[in-house]
Design a protein around this motif. Structure first.
Motif, PDB file in Angstrom:
ATOM      1  N   UNK A  21     -18.217  19.326  49.311  1.00 14.19           N
ATOM      2  CA  UNK A  21     -17.366  20.406  48.753  1.00 14.19           C
ATOM      3  C   UNK A  21     -17.008  20.053  47.293  1.00 14.19           C
ATOM      4  N   UNK A  22     -16.801  21.098  46.585  1.00 16.26           N
ATOM      5  CA  UNK A  22     -16.524  20.816  45.063  1.00 16.26           C
ATOM      6  C   UNK A  22     -15.267  21.440  44.516  1.00 16.26           C
ATOM      7  N   UNK A  23     -14.884  21.518  43.701  1.00 15.55           N
ATOM      8  CA  UNK A  23     -13.711  21.979  43.095  1.00 15.55           C
ATOM      9  C   UNK A  23     -12.425  21.509  43.312  1.00 15.55           C
ATOM     10  N   UNK A  24     -11.230  22.450  43.345  1.00 10.10           N
ATOM     11  CA  UNK A  24      -9.886  21.743  43.356  1.00 10.10           C
ATOM     12  C   UNK A  24      -9.703  21.384  45.047  1.00 10.10           C
ATOM     13  N   UNK A  25      -8.775  20.586  44.932  1.00 17.28           N
ATOM     14  CA  UNK A  25      -8.585  20.064  46.571  1.00 17.28           C
ATOM     15  C   UNK A  25      -7.495  20.668  47.015  1.00 17.28           C
ATOM     16  N   UNK A  26      -7.664  21.080  48.168  1.00 17.76           N
ATOM     17  CA  UNK A  26      -6.654  21.599  49.243  1.00 17.76           C
ATOM     18  C   UNK A  26      -5.687  20.812  49.621  1.00 17.76           C
TER      19      UNK A  26
END
Length: 247
Positions: A22-27
């Motif tokens: 996964x990439x991008x902002x962390x949940x």
DNA sequence: AAACTATCCAACCGCCTATAA
DNA sequence: CTTATAGGCGGTTGGATAGTT
């Protein structure tokens, strides 16, 4: 060569490589999993996180998230004026060596400092091509220094590092003196100009004498190294001595 | 209010180095 | 000695937000 099976295998593997992480902002859930991982297994071995914590993130991403955001010792909130002055001073000394600068600012990350400097001070800095050239030159000098360093025994190296440290202290004093000589209202503009001229002729001599001494007495060559006062910092770092300059 | 611009910053990328295999 | 891998670093990007016209 490839038969159908290996071709399919290669291709799907490539696809999976892209899809696995996964990439991008962390949940919030990902943060929770990562914190839980560190609580149980400690920092490091970041490539195990995916397997042991069930996170679909690669090791680099996990490390970055922990170091820059989740670490409990991080200081939140705005950079204080005091911190800003430290950043400016250390940047003047070391250039864009953000992680080095960050070590002097507990609770602040290299990324944070880098972002802060870029948004607040980048514009005021010299043009980028100039900086680029300087960075390359600095890298070259570091390599030269490192090579030379290995030719000396520890005692010789200690002497050399002591001289460098002494020069650094002088340089700091000089900066304070220059500030006083060039900005005090006690002097006229003409006197300030004369002060600055005198100052540079004197400090230039100091640096030249150090360079000569290192060269004549130790056979140690410092090519242009002291032209930028900031470079003494990495010299000491490479020397591997536990000296930390205090602000 | 809408469009545009500037700023901020989290996260990525590529490169480098140290270390293990 | 060579190769593979992980971690660390600095530069860069792109989305979100704030500020301006």
């Amino acid at each position: 060569m490839f038969n159908l099976r290996t071709m399919v295998g290669h291709w799907s593997w490539g696809l999976m490589e892209d899809e696995v992480w996964r990439k991008g902002p962390w949940t919030a859930e990902e943060d929770r999993l990562l914190m839980e991982y560190v609580r149980i297994y400690g920092e490091g071995r970041w490539n195990s996180v995916a397997r042991l914590a069930g996170l679909k993130r690669n090791g680099k991403s996990c490390r970055l998230r922990w170091v820059n955001y989740l670490r409990p010792d991080l200081k939140r909130g705005h950079i204080t004026p005091h911190e800003e002055s430290i950043i400016l001073e250390l940047h003047a000394r070391w250039g864009n060596r953000w992680s080095t600068i960050a070590r002097s600012l507990p609770g602040r990350t290299d990324n944070e400092i880098k972002n802060y400097w870029r948004t607040h001070f980048k514009k005021k800095a010299k043009d980028s091509s100039d900086a680029n050239g300087k960075a390359k030159a600095r890298l070259l000098r570091r390599q030269q220094f490192h090579q030379q360093q290995q030719q000396f025994n520890p005692i010789e190296m200690t002497k050399i590092m002591a001289l460098l440290e002494e020069q650094h202290d002088k340089s700091n004093n000089n900066n304070n003196k220059l500030e006083a000589l060039s900005s005090s209202s006690a002097f006229t503009e003409a006197e300030k100009k004369q002060n600055i001229t005198n100052f540079y002729s004197q400090t230039g001599d100091n640096e030249q004498s150090l360079i000569s001494e290192l060269n004549n007495n130790h056979g140690f060559v410092l090519p242009e190294m002291l032209n930028e006062g900031l470079d003494v910092g990495w010299a000491m770092e490479l020397g591997g001595y536990p000296w930390q300059w205090q602000l």
